[in-house]
Structures are given as C-alpha cells and as structure tokens.
Motif scaffolding. Structure first.
Motif, PDB file in Angstrom:
ATOM      1  N   TYR A   1     -14.269   0.684  11.195  1.00  0.00           N
ATOM      2  CA  TYR A   1     -13.062   0.874  10.400  1.00  0.00           C
ATOM      3  C   TYR A   1     -13.253   0.441   8.944  1.00  0.00           C
ATOM      4  CZ  TYR A   1      -8.579   0.292   8.360  1.00  0.00           C
ATOM      5  OH  TYR A   1      -7.549   0.373   7.490  1.00  0.00           O
TER       6      TYR A   1
ATOM      7  N   TYR B   1      -9.962  -8.419   9.080  1.00  0.00           N
ATOM      8  CA  TYR B   1      -8.794  -7.629   8.680  1.00  0.00           C
ATOM      9  C   TYR B   1      -7.818  -8.426   7.826  1.00  0.00           C
ATOM     10  CZ  TYR B   1     -10.313  -3.946  11.805  1.00  0.00           C
ATOM     11  OH  TYR B   1     -11.026  -2.943  12.400  1.00  0.00           O
ATOM     12  N   GLN B   2      -7.882  -9.751   7.913  1.00  0.00           N
ATOM     13  CA  GLN B   2      -6.844 -10.512   7.216  1.00  0.00           C
ATOM     14  C   GLN B   2      -7.356 -11.360   6.061  1.00  0.00           C
ATOM     15  OE1 GLN B   2      -4.413 -12.409  10.343  1.00  0.00           O
ATOM     16  NE2 GLN B   2      -3.139 -10.584  10.168  1.00  0.00           N
TER      17      GLN B   2
ATOM     18  N   GLN C   1      -8.119  -9.341   1.015  1.00  0.00           N
ATOM     19  CA  GLN C   1      -6.723  -9.176   0.614  1.00  0.00           C
ATOM     20  C   GLN C   1      -6.281  -7.721   0.612  1.00  0.00           C
ATOM     21  OE1 GLN C   1      -4.349 -11.610  -0.137  1.00  0.00           O
ATOM     22  NE2 GLN C   1      -5.840 -12.913   0.871  1.00  0.00           N
TER      23      GLN C   1
ATOM     24  N   VAL D   1      -7.611  -3.512   1.242  1.00  0.00           N
ATOM     25  CA  VAL D   1      -8.618  -2.516   1.566  1.00  0.00           C
ATOM     26  C   VAL D   1      -8.642  -1.529   0.409  1.00  0.00           C
ATOM     27  CG1 VAL D   1      -9.325  -0.750   3.204  1.00  0.00           C
ATOM     28  CG2 VAL D   1      -8.179  -2.803   4.014  1.00  0.00           C
TER      29      VAL D   1
ATOM     30  N   ASP E   1     -11.441   3.709  -1.219  1.00  0.00           N
ATOM     31  CA  ASP E   1     -10.409   4.713  -1.402  1.00  0.00           C
ATOM     32  C   ASP E   1     -11.045   6.059  -1.715  1.00  0.00           C
ATOM     33  OD1 ASP E   1      -8.455   2.883  -1.001  1.00  0.00           O
ATOM     34  OD2 ASP E   1      -8.151   2.458  -3.119  1.00  0.00           O
ATOM     35  N   GLN E   2     -10.544   7.064  -1.047  1.00  0.00           N
ATOM     36  CA  GLN E   2     -10.935   8.448  -1.292  1.00  0.00           C
ATOM     37  C   GLN E   2     -12.332   8.791  -0.816  1.00  0.00           C
ATOM     38  OE1 GLN E   2      -9.460  10.333  -4.691  1.00  0.00           O
ATOM     39  NE2 GLN E   2      -7.492   9.380  -4.377  1.00  0.00           N
ATOM     40  N   VAL E   3     -13.063   7.840  -0.305  1.00  0.00           N
ATOM     41  CA  VAL E   3     -14.338   8.187   0.317  1.00  0.00           C
ATOM     42  C   VAL E   3     -14.046   8.725   1.715  1.00  0.00           C
ATOM     43  CG1 VAL E   3     -16.449   7.254   1.310  1.00  0.00           C
ATOM     44  CG2 VAL E   3     -15.782   6.611  -0.999  1.00  0.00           C
ATOM     45  N   ILE E   4     -14.630   9.870   2.021  1.00  0.00           N
ATOM     46  CA  ILE E   4     -14.411  10.509   3.319  1.00  0.00           C
ATOM     47  C   ILE E   4     -15.491  10.037   4.287  1.00  0.00           C
ATOM     48  CG2 ILE E   4     -14.342  12.711   4.546  1.00  0.00           C
ATOM     49  CD1 ILE E   4     -13.422  13.994   1.912  1.00  0.00           C
TER      50      ILE E   4
ATOM     51  N   TYR F   1      -8.323   6.144  12.004  1.00  0.00           N
ATOM     52  CA  TYR F   1      -8.684   5.329  10.851  1.00  0.00           C
ATOM     53  C   TYR F   1      -7.476   5.000   9.967  1.00  0.00           C
ATOM     54  CZ  TYR F   1     -10.358   3.815   6.440  1.00  0.00           C
ATOM     55  OH  TYR F   1     -10.511   3.086   5.306  1.00  0.00           O
TER      56      TYR F   1
ATOM     57  N   LYS G   1      -4.876   2.999  11.674  1.00  0.00           N
ATOM     58  CA  LYS G   1      -5.419   1.931  12.542  1.00  0.00           C
ATOM     59  C   LYS G   1      -5.058   2.145  14.008  1.00  0.00           C
ATOM     60  CE  LYS G   1      -6.359  -2.027   9.579  1.00  0.00           C
ATOM     61  NZ  LYS G   1      -5.762  -3.061   8.759  1.00  0.00           N
TER      62      LYS G   1
ATOM     63  N   TYR H   1      -7.996  11.786   3.390  1.00  0.00           N
ATOM     64  CA  TYR H   1      -8.717  10.668   2.775  1.00  0.00           C
ATOM     65  C   TYR H   1      -8.662  10.700   1.262  1.00  0.00           C
ATOM     66  CZ  TYR H   1     -10.541   9.474   7.353  1.00  0.00           C
ATOM     67  OH  TYR H   1     -10.639   9.096   8.662  1.00  0.00           O
ATOM     68  N   GLN H   2      -8.408  11.866   0.688  1.00  0.00           N
ATOM     69  CA  GLN H   2      -8.511  11.936  -0.773  1.00  0.00           C
ATOM     70  C   GLN H   2      -7.197  12.185  -1.482  1.00  0.00           C
ATOM     71  OE1 GLN H   2     -11.929  14.568  -1.623  1.00  0.00           O
ATOM     72  NE2 GLN H   2     -13.116  12.675  -1.666  1.00  0.00           N
ATOM     73  N   THR H   3      -6.177  12.631  -0.770  1.00  0.00           N
ATOM     74  CA  THR H   3      -4.900  12.841  -1.454  1.00  0.00           C
ATOM     75  C   THR H   3      -4.146  11.536  -1.627  1.00  0.00           C
ATOM     76  OG1 THR H   3      -4.587  15.144  -0.922  1.00  0.00           O
ATOM     77  CG2 THR H   3      -2.603  13.847  -1.211  1.00  0.00           C
ATOM     78  N   THR H   4      -4.160  10.733  -0.579  1.00  0.00           N
ATOM     79  CA  THR H   4      -3.534   9.425  -0.702  1.00  0.00           C
ATOM     80  C   THR H   4      -4.368   8.618  -1.691  1.00  0.00           C
ATOM     81  OG1 THR H   4      -2.828   9.587   1.573  1.00  0.00           O
ATOM     82  CG2 THR H   4      -2.774   7.409   0.578  1.00  0.00           C
ATOM     83  N   GLN H   5      -3.736   8.152  -2.729  1.00  0.00           N
ATOM     84  CA  GLN H   5      -4.508   7.515  -3.785  1.00  0.00           C
ATOM     85  C   GLN H   5      -5.125   6.203  -3.331  1.00  0.00           C
ATOM     86  OE1 GLN H   5      -5.230   8.633  -7.002  1.00  0.00           O
ATOM     87  NE2 GLN H   5      -4.544  10.549  -6.121  1.00  0.00           N
ATOM     88  N   LYS H   6      -4.398   5.440  -2.559  1.00  0.00           N
ATOM     89  CA  LYS H   6      -4.918   4.154  -2.138  1.00  0.00           C
ATOM     90  C   LYS H   6      -4.566   3.890  -0.681  1.00  0.00           C
ATOM     91  CE  LYS H   6      -4.900   1.665  -6.508  1.00  0.00           C
ATOM     92  NZ  LYS H   6      -4.144   0.722  -7.304  1.00  0.00           N
ATOM     93  N   VAL H   7      -5.473   3.267   0.000  1.00  0.00           N
ATOM     94  CA  VAL H   7      -5.192   2.818   1.362  1.00  0.00           C
ATOM     95  C   VAL H   7      -4.630   1.409   1.244  1.00  0.00           C
ATOM     96  CG1 VAL H   7      -6.149   2.329   3.629  1.00  0.00           C
ATOM     97  CG2 VAL H   7      -7.066   4.206   2.278  1.00  0.00           C
TER      98      VAL H   7
ATOM     99  N   PHE I   1      -1.517  -0.736   5.129  1.00  0.00           N
ATOM    100  CA  PHE I   1      -1.658  -1.567   6.318  1.00  0.00           C
ATOM    101  C   PHE I   1      -2.593  -2.737   6.066  1.00  0.00           C
ATOM    102  CE2 PHE I   1      -3.967   2.446   6.534  1.00  0.00           C
ATOM    103  CZ  PHE I   1      -5.260   1.990   6.361  1.00  0.00           C
ATOM    104  N   ASP I   2      -2.666  -3.184   4.823  1.00  0.00           N
ATOM    105  CA  ASP I   2      -3.496  -4.344   4.534  1.00  0.00           C
ATOM    106  C   ASP I   2      -3.130  -5.484   5.458  1.00  0.00           C
ATOM    107  OD1 ASP I   2      -4.718  -3.011   2.518  1.00  0.00           O
ATOM    108  OD2 ASP I   2      -3.422  -3.819   0.958  1.00  0.00           O
ATOM    109  N   GLN I   3      -4.133  -6.096   5.991  1.00  0.00           N
ATOM    110  CA  GLN I   3      -3.989  -7.296   6.806  1.00  0.00           C
ATOM    111  C   GLN I   3      -3.399  -7.048   8.185  1.00  0.00           C
ATOM    112  OE1 GLN I   3      -3.233 -10.897   4.916  1.00  0.00           O
ATOM    113  NE2 GLN I   3      -4.622 -10.336   3.290  1.00  0.00           N
TER     114      GLN I   3
END
Lengths: 306, 306
Positions: A240, A282-283, A286, A288, A292-295, B240, B243, B282-288, B291-293
């Motif tokens: 993940y 995961y915690q 701070q 993730v 970003d944007q890597v497939i 992914y 999660k 994976y590429q349209t959403t600017q940032k993941v 669901f941090d943490q």
C-alpha cells in the motif's frame, strides 16, 4: 534512484550520514568488551532494521545476557526527531531509565543533534549508545558472542558462509532502498523502474528458495531474518504505502511458504506484532504525499484473461 | 457515513443535488421521444456510473441508433469543475462539436453552474443534456427502446425482474457510497465500520452467485453491469485508494469467476480499459489526503497462521 534514504541501518527517513566512531564501535575490534549483563538493545517491533537484531538475540538465547527494550511505535505529536519508550513523554525505560532515545545518543556524543535511529546498543554502565549499526550487530552477535549462546542454539552467522552472507545481506538491505525510493518517487518512470527492480528481486529470491528451506540451504542465518522482516512488511505495508502492488507475497509460492515457516518459529512469532507494524507505518507518517499521481504497476491484470 | 458524495448517479465527488427537471427527462413519460439517431451518450471508461450505460447500449445493439463519446480520463490542469473530450482544451467531440461537457449542460440550463457529471445523454438536435441519471438510463434504455434492440440481444431489464432489479441496483449503487465514505473517513472507527460493511456486502454477493451465473439467475441484467463495474475497480483502484484491502476480489471464488465471465464478453471487454481507469483514479485526484493515518483492516493476516 529517487531517494537514498535509509542507507544501511536505520529506521529513519532522512539520508543517513556516516556514523561517528562513537556510534560505530565493534566487539570484533576489542573496542567493546563481550560482557554479559552489560548491554541493552533499543529496538522496535515495526522496524525492519532493528527487529531482526532482536530476533537474533532471542534465537541465540543471548536474551539471558543482553537486555532489550522496544520503543513506542509512534512518534509523539509535534516531535519529529526522537523516539520514546511509551505513549507518555515521561514513560521511562526500566533498564536505561530514560524516556527518549536521544538521551542515550547524547550520552555517547554530547553534540549529537541528528534524528536517533534504531537499533541502538547501549552500554548500561554509561547509558551511552555504542553502536547504531544493524549490519554490525547482526554479524557480531552471531560471531563474537558464541561463548554465551544457549546450548543447541542455531549458528546464525556461520563462518563457512561469511562472505556470501555479508554480500547477500547487503542485497537484502538494498531492497529497503528500492522500497523507500518507490514510496518517494516523483516521476512515473522512476517509480516504474524501482517497481520493476523490486519485483525482479522478489522473483530472484523466490527462485533461490525453490529447492531449499533457507537462503543458505538447510540452516537459518541472519540473512533470513532480514529477508523475513521485509517480506512480512510487504503485503502489510508497502503493497500500500509504496504502491508496490504488482503481485502479493502469496503470488510467490516459495517466498510465501518460506515466510510462513519463519513465522511459525515461536521465538520469531513472539517478536512479531502485525498491529504495531501497521500502527507505525500508517500513523507515524503524517501524510501520504510522496507518490501522488504515480500509478502503481499492479495488480497483475493478466489474471483477468485466464 | 462520513461522506454522502456520489449520491446515486454521478462521476463526481461533490455532494450531488437533486437534478433539475431539464436534466432528469424520461422516455417512459413521453418527455423524450424514442427516436433513432437523435441522441449521444457522454460517458467515460473510468466511471462506474457511466460505463455500464455504454455497455448496455452496445450489448443491446442500440449503438446503431444512439451515438456515444467517451470523455478524456483526466481533468485538465487547474480546471476542477469540468470534463473535456481530449487532452487538449480545444479537442472537439465530433458528434456534439463541443470540447467541454459543461457546454451541453448549459444548453439545457443556461444557469447551470455545478460540476457536470456523467453519464449525460444529449439531444444532438439541440446539443442539450436531457438526462444525467444513470439509473434512469439503465432502466429506460432496457425497456423503452425495445423496438430498436438488435435481433437476439439480451433482455437486460426484464419486466419479470423489475421491482427486485430496481432494489438490487440501489444496493449496488450504495456500494459506491461505502467506498467513497471509506476513502474520506476521518476516524478509524468510521473507517472500520465502512470497511466491514463493504466486505459484508461482497460476501453477500459472493453467496448469491454461488449457484447461478448472474445476479438474477441465468440471464444478465443491468444490475450485473453495475456490479461488474464496481468489482473490476476494486482490486485495481479502491483496494488502494480507499484502503479497502481486507481481501482481494480473487479471495471470493464466486465473485472472481463471475467477474471474469462478464469480462470475457467481447462487448464488455471492448468497453473496458484498465489503463484509463487507473490513469483517472490515480492521477485526477490531486492528492491522496483523505485517509491519512487511517489503518486499513487488511490484508487478512490469518493466512499466516495456516
């Protein structure tokens, strides 16, 4: 490689400088006396560098003569450059009587201002870290401490395998560089290259284990502890967090059988904690943000065609 | 639920308002004439709402009388409230002769200022969207257009199954709410509850398919197109991005067999593009960041104990 962090021997994300001499002492040189009840290992359930050292101590029965304490799996809020022994900032380690790992580093070097890493072996007499090098510890606990290993304990660092064991351990350590590189890749091409390398390595190890129980045949070595630590964290975390999802561990029959055999060892199992590993990975980070944007390359969609 | 976005029928992430009457016209009421060569469907390979509508058109042979155009899989840099037909902002759709989906929405309602969603059926005579409702389209293309389906085409919305089919389609649509909720969960408890619900639902569908080829027995319906669209995106994306990794699709033998049978249909396969789906999600959403943490529930570590 996009990122050269975790060079060699540290549960830390910053590029690691060459350790100072005070943090790189050795038993083999005589700098450190091989003396029972003098040392304590600072380690963590989550850390793929420190966990194998703890497993080695326990498998060799050295836990009778070397103490150890796991750190808390999370960093404390707002404190990014230290590790603690408990959820409260004042939770003392009962052996070292300190609450922060940095205290033991500063005992070794008052000018120490880097982020402390684990594993860290501490001289309980002085309270100072004497080595922070996992490769050194894995080798020297297996060789220089033979007088104190339990009767019937395995030889985890056999002299006959020495050179190949050092070389293979380096290659397994490099897996972590690939993983960290993938998780911080800033281009699709860079990520793809690292992902390919990672799964090529898994396939190579899978082949190596086709007709033997362990990496060096029928006997477990410290290289197995290192590889196991990484395989265990693969499905659990890096599949993940580093988008390394082309295959699962279960897709490599020899690796999966091998990992389960390792895990079925009661000592290894006792030193393994899935929940603490997940909690940390995961915690503690701070955000993730690294990929970003890597497939991701996976999962392997060719399964849909069969 | 942490988030009520994607209510019902839109490839959009904002909460969806009830559509205006001009964007919710129906064939069954007579508001829209059933007339060959009058409409064009705006859809996308990536969208689990629009993709089943396109598959239905093709499976019924309605592609001879209803045109269609897929949009580009990515949003354009800096433009968060529109979809385009090509990588260049001026790439025109050859049928509608527009480059932005919002143009067709504004033709329907000059005051339209929401984020346009897909699927969108456009009256080619006026260039205006006549409905943006996937549930309406799935039902009415399967019932009101029977005079134009190809000889031998399946009955994807059988009258005999009508009420149960509407109810089950609603339940499948709710899977998307669970997925979106999980991907935007802000508490571990909230995430765990949604993750449990998601995998309970998968298990229920797995059981339903134990002794039958499709959700309604031996004949494919639009509910199968909806469920397939979600199963296909599960391993590929949501395992992914949300999660939702407690199990893989392959861990449900009936669902996996079913999904592969659906995918083996040449028409469904032609309307499926793994790469475009991944590219979008994976590429349209600017940032993941959502669901941090949050710690995922999986993978199922009990496999290590066997």
């Amino acid at each position: 490689m996009a990122n050269e962090s975790n060079e060699g021997a540290a549960c830390s994300w910053q590029p690691k400088k060459k350790p100072s001499a005070t943090l790189d002492q050795r038993f083999s040189t005589g700098d450190l006396p091989v003396e029972p009840n003098r040392y304590s290992l600072i380690w963590a359930y989550f850390c793929p560098w420190a966990n194998p050292v703890k497993m080695e101590i326990d498998l060799l029965g050295l836990d009778k003569v070397i103490a150890s304490s796991p750190i808390y799996s999370l960093r404390h809020t707002g404190i990014d450059d230290d590790w603690f022994f408990g959820p409260d900032e004042n939770d003392d380690d009962p052996i070292l009587e300190i609450s922060r790992v940095s205290t033991a580093y500063k005992k070794a070097d008052p000018s120490f201002d880097s982020r402390p890493t684990i594993p860290a072996l501490v001289d309980v007499q002085t309270g100072a870290v004497v080595t922070s090098q996992s490769a050194t510890l894995l080798e020297e606990l297996g060789t220089e401490w033979r007088d104190y290993t339990a009767p019937g304990a395995p030889d985890l660092f056999p002299d006959a395998d020495h050179d190949e064991l050092v070389a293979l351990s380096k290659r397994i350590a490099d897996l972590s560089k690939i993983i960290n590189g993938a998780s911080t890749a800033i281009s699709q091409e860079g990520f793809n290259r690292l992902s390919d390398r990672f799964f090529d390595e898994l396939e190579d190890f899978n082949q190596r284990l086709a007709n033997q129980a362990y990496l060096f045949g029928d006997h477990m070595t410290t290289a197995d502890l290192m590889l196991f630590a990484r395989l265990l964290r693969f499905d659990l975390v890096w599949y993940y967090t580093a988008k390394l999802n082309k295959h699962r561990l279960q897709d490599y029959p020899n690796l999966w059988r091998y990992a389960k055999v390792m895990y079925s060892n009661p000592i290894i199992k006792a030193d393994t904690d899935f929940d603490k590993i997940k909690q940390h990975f995961y915690q503690t980070t701070q955000k993730v943000t690294s990929f970003d944007q890597v497939i991701p390359a996976g999962p392997d969609m060719s399964e849909w065609e069969n």
